[in-house]
Enzyme design. Sequence first.
Site, PDB file in Angstrom:
ATOM      1  N   TYR A  49       0.843  -1.197   0.000  1.00  0.00           N
ATOM      2  CA  TYR A  49       0.000   0.000   0.000  1.00  0.00           C
ATOM      3  C   TYR A  49       0.880   1.251   0.000  1.00  0.00           C
ATOM      4  O   TYR A  49       0.563   2.238  -0.665  1.00  0.00           O
ATOM      5  CB  TYR A  49      -0.905  -0.001   1.234  1.00  0.00           C
ATOM      6  N   ASN A  64     -13.336  -0.762  -4.029  1.00  0.00           N
ATOM      7  CA  ASN A  64     -13.031  -0.730  -5.451  1.00  0.00           C
ATOM      8  C   ASN A  64     -14.152  -1.357  -6.290  1.00  0.00           C
ATOM      9  O   ASN A  64     -14.593  -2.469  -6.018  1.00  0.00           O
ATOM     10  CB  ASN A  64     -11.692  -1.429  -5.704  1.00  0.00           C
ATOM     11  N   CYS A  79      -6.380  -6.814  -6.779  1.00  0.00           N
ATOM     12  CA  CYS A  79      -6.077  -6.195  -5.488  1.00  0.00           C
ATOM     13  C   CYS A  79      -5.435  -7.214  -4.544  1.00  0.00           C
ATOM     14  O   CYS A  79      -4.869  -6.850  -3.529  1.00  0.00           O
ATOM     15  CB  CYS A  79      -7.337  -5.607  -4.869  1.00  0.00           C
ATOM     16  N   HIS A  80      -5.536  -8.487  -4.877  1.00  0.00           N
ATOM     17  CA  HIS A  80      -4.967  -9.509  -4.004  1.00  0.00           C
ATOM     18  C   HIS A  80      -3.445  -9.506  -4.075  1.00  0.00           C
ATOM     19  O   HIS A  80      -2.777 -10.144  -3.280  1.00  0.00           O
ATOM     20  CB  HIS A  80      -5.511 -10.889  -4.398  1.00  0.00           C
ATOM     21  N   GLU A  97      -0.563 -17.728  -7.699  1.00  0.00           N
ATOM     22  CA  GLU A  97       0.366 -16.905  -8.476  1.00  0.00           C
ATOM     23  C   GLU A  97       1.808 -17.298  -8.190  1.00  0.00           C
ATOM     24  O   GLU A  97       2.726 -16.542  -8.435  1.00  0.00           O
ATOM     25  CB  GLU A  97       0.163 -15.437  -8.108  1.00  0.00           C
TER      26      GLU A  97
END
Length: 103
Positions: A24, A46, A54-55, A81
């Site tokens: 952030y 959002n 956003c993850h 990921e």
Amino acid sequence: MTTDFENKVYYLCKKIPKGKVSTYGEIAKTIGNNCSRAVGNALSKNPYLGVVPCHRVVKSDGCVGGFASGQKNKIKLLRKEAIKIKNNKIKNFKKIIFSFSSS
DNA sequence: GCTTTGACTCTCG
DNA sequence: TCGAGAGCCAAAG
């Protein structure tokens, strides 16, 4: 509302490559403000949920932070990921951290 | 229109 | 190393 500030947050989030994460604070600094709260606050509401990854945005400590769809789901997505997470903490956090300032 | 809260971060003790 | 306090922006009450 999607203000200019929020729009930048979403845009930067989308810029995060797969297998990498950002904080952030980094996003806040890249935008120009040093306010990470507004970043998280913007992501919490959002409208691009499902569009903006956003993850891939986590806390500066390496904690996953929070997620609108649930922290557990966030960790699951990050693990998909190729991002290893242990006890809500990113293992190779420093190695997969993505800096927007480098762009 | 002012006050409080929030998916945060940094500094001081 | 851990805990508490201050600071930033934006949205909601």
